[in-house]
Design a protein around this motif. Structure first.
Motif, PDB file in Angstrom:
ATOM      1  N   ASN A  30       1.198  -1.287   0.264  1.00  0.00           N
ATOM      2  CA  ASN A  30       0.468  -0.035  -0.135  1.00  0.00           C
ATOM      3  C   ASN A  30       0.769   1.482  -0.617  1.00  0.00           C
ATOM      4  O   ASN A  30       1.004   2.744  -1.107  1.00  0.00           O
ATOM      5  CB  ASN A  30      -1.200   0.644   1.659  1.00  0.00           C
ATOM      6  CG  ASN A  30      -2.102   1.513   1.666  1.00  0.00           C
ATOM      7  OD1 ASN A  30      -2.785   0.854   0.465  1.00  0.00           O
ATOM      8  ND2 ASN A  30      -1.894   2.033   2.164  1.00  0.00           N
ATOM      9  N   ASN A  31       1.264   1.591   0.450  1.00  0.00           N
ATOM     10  CA  ASN A  31       2.425   2.436   0.585  1.00  0.00           C
ATOM     11  C   ASN A  31       3.754   2.933  -0.519  1.00  0.00           C
ATOM     12  O   ASN A  31       3.273   4.190  -0.811  1.00  0.00           O
ATOM     13  CB  ASN A  31       3.753   2.602   2.214  1.00  0.00           C
ATOM     14  CG  ASN A  31       2.937   2.508   3.255  1.00  0.00           C
ATOM     15  OD1 ASN A  31       1.754   2.476   3.939  1.00  0.00           O
ATOM     16  ND2 ASN A  31       4.230   2.238   4.524  1.00  0.00           N
ATOM     17  N   GLN A  34       0.754   3.812  -3.011  1.00  0.00           N
ATOM     18  CA  GLN A  34       0.001   5.586  -2.818  1.00  0.00           C
ATOM     19  C   GLN A  34       1.411   6.514  -3.145  1.00  0.00           C
ATOM     20  O   GLN A  34       0.019   7.141  -3.292  1.00  0.00           O
ATOM     21  CB  GLN A  34       0.425   5.019  -0.710  1.00  0.00           C
ATOM     22  CG  GLN A  34      -0.945   7.016  -1.040  1.00  0.00           C
ATOM     23  CD  GLN A  34      -2.217   7.363  -2.011  1.00  0.00           C
ATOM     24  OE1 GLN A  34      -2.902   5.951  -1.948  1.00  0.00           O
ATOM     25  NE2 GLN A  34      -2.239   8.024  -2.503  1.00  0.00           N
ATOM     26  N   ILE A  37       0.600   6.407  -6.722  1.00  0.00           N
ATOM     27  CA  ILE A  37      -0.581   7.544  -6.900  1.00  0.00           C
ATOM     28  C   ILE A  37      -0.380   8.777  -6.968  1.00  0.00           C
ATOM     29  O   ILE A  37      -0.705  10.186  -7.702  1.00  0.00           O
ATOM     30  CB  ILE A  37      -1.679   6.687  -6.263  1.00  0.00           C
ATOM     31  CG1 ILE A  37      -2.298   5.751  -6.890  1.00  0.00           C
ATOM     32  CG2 ILE A  37      -2.793   7.605  -6.040  1.00  0.00           C
ATOM     33  CD1 ILE A  37      -3.065   4.495  -5.656  1.00  0.00           C
ATOM     34  N   ASP A  38       0.903   9.685  -5.714  1.00  0.00           N
ATOM     35  CA  ASP A  38       0.612  10.927  -5.637  1.00  0.00           C
ATOM     36  C   ASP A  38       1.682  11.426  -6.845  1.00  0.00           C
ATOM     37  O   ASP A  38       0.577  12.396  -6.791  1.00  0.00           O
ATOM     38  CB  ASP A  38       1.802  10.730  -4.050  1.00  0.00           C
ATOM     39  CG  ASP A  38       0.714  10.456  -2.649  1.00  0.00           C
ATOM     40  OD1 ASP A  38      -0.882  10.429  -2.851  1.00  0.00           O
ATOM     41  OD2 ASP A  38       1.445  10.258  -1.755  1.00  0.00           O
ATOM     42  N   LYS A  63      -9.019   1.710  -6.002  1.00  0.00           N
ATOM     43  CA  LYS A  63      -8.133   3.309  -5.064  1.00  0.00           C
ATOM     44  C   LYS A  63      -8.365   4.200  -6.051  1.00  0.00           C
ATOM     45  O   LYS A  63      -9.063   5.895  -5.642  1.00  0.00           O
ATOM     46  CB  LYS A  63      -6.313   3.015  -4.945  1.00  0.00           C
ATOM     47  CG  LYS A  63      -6.427   2.316  -3.418  1.00  0.00           C
ATOM     48  CD  LYS A  63      -4.730   2.971  -3.243  1.00  0.00           C
ATOM     49  CE  LYS A  63      -4.497   2.156  -1.875  1.00  0.00           C
ATOM     50  NZ  LYS A  63      -4.721   3.250  -0.858  1.00  0.00           N
TER      51      LYS A  63
END
Length: 207
Positions: A30-31, A34, A37-38, A63
């Motif tokens: 997940n990290n 993410q 995605i950022d 997501k």
């Protein structure tokens, strides 16, 4: 020495979906996802389309559906069990079940993402070249993450431990593949670095 018979990755991850082990993929990655995605959010200021390559149960696609500027999100995976689960969990996105080297999408995408997929190919350049030539729009971006690479010594025994083929390349070798197929503005990061773990290798590249 006894020769280890390596499983096909599609079969391997199909079995994961059957026993519920796929659910740990979101927690474990997940990290890093993410982080990617950022980057996408910083790069994209207008509506964009998104494809997750090797989407598993669709957790990254789900997501992306929360992002206002993501007008369309889809996933493709070779494991039918993963795609069946993705469709069950997400009725509004498109999910395609296919061998990635044989699949031809009916549209090109603005953003293509992948997490922990490309090193399962004996020749990763083939799938990356296919993405560049046929799946990605002009000026589109690809961003992907991998944990199995030469600089990550902690991952060295994963093929033997998992019983699945993995291609072990260095950061420089991955970068050269991206350059060779025609990608530009290549950047990379090692995300989540800590003691005895050099982090997830994340590459960003533009067509």
């Amino acid at each position: 020495m006894k020769k280890i018979m390596l499983k096909n990755p599609i079969e391997f991850f199909g079995n994961w979906a059957e026993i519920g082990k796929d659910e740990g993929m979101e927690k474990g990655h997940n990290n890093s996802v993410q982080f990617m995605i950022d980057i996408i959010k910083r790069q994209k200021k207008e509506k964009f389309t998104f494809l997750d390559v090797g989407c598993g149960n669709g957790w990254v696609v789900r997501k992306m559906n929360y992002l206002e500027l993501c007008s369309y999100a889809a996933g493709v995976d070779g494991a039918k069990q993963m795609i069946d689960k993705a469709k069950l969990l997400d009725g509004k996105s498109d999910y395609f079940c296919s061998d990635l080297l044989k699949w031809s999408p009916n549209k090109c995408y603005d953003v293509i993402h992948s997490m922990e997929v490309f090193y399962y190919f004996s020749n990763p350049k083939r799938i990356i070249q296919k993405i560049h030539q046929n799946w990605l729009k002009n000026s589109g971006i690809m961003i992907f993450g991998i944990d199995y690479y030469k600089e990550n010594k902690a991952s060295r025994n994963w093929p033997q431990e998992c019983g699945v083929f993995m291609k072990n390349l260095s950061i420089n070798e991955w970068q050269n593949i991206l350059l060779d197929v025609g990608f530009k503005k290549i950047q990379f990061w090692q995300v989540g670095e800590k003691k005895n773990w050099p982090g997830t290798l994340v590459f960003y590249a533009k067509k």
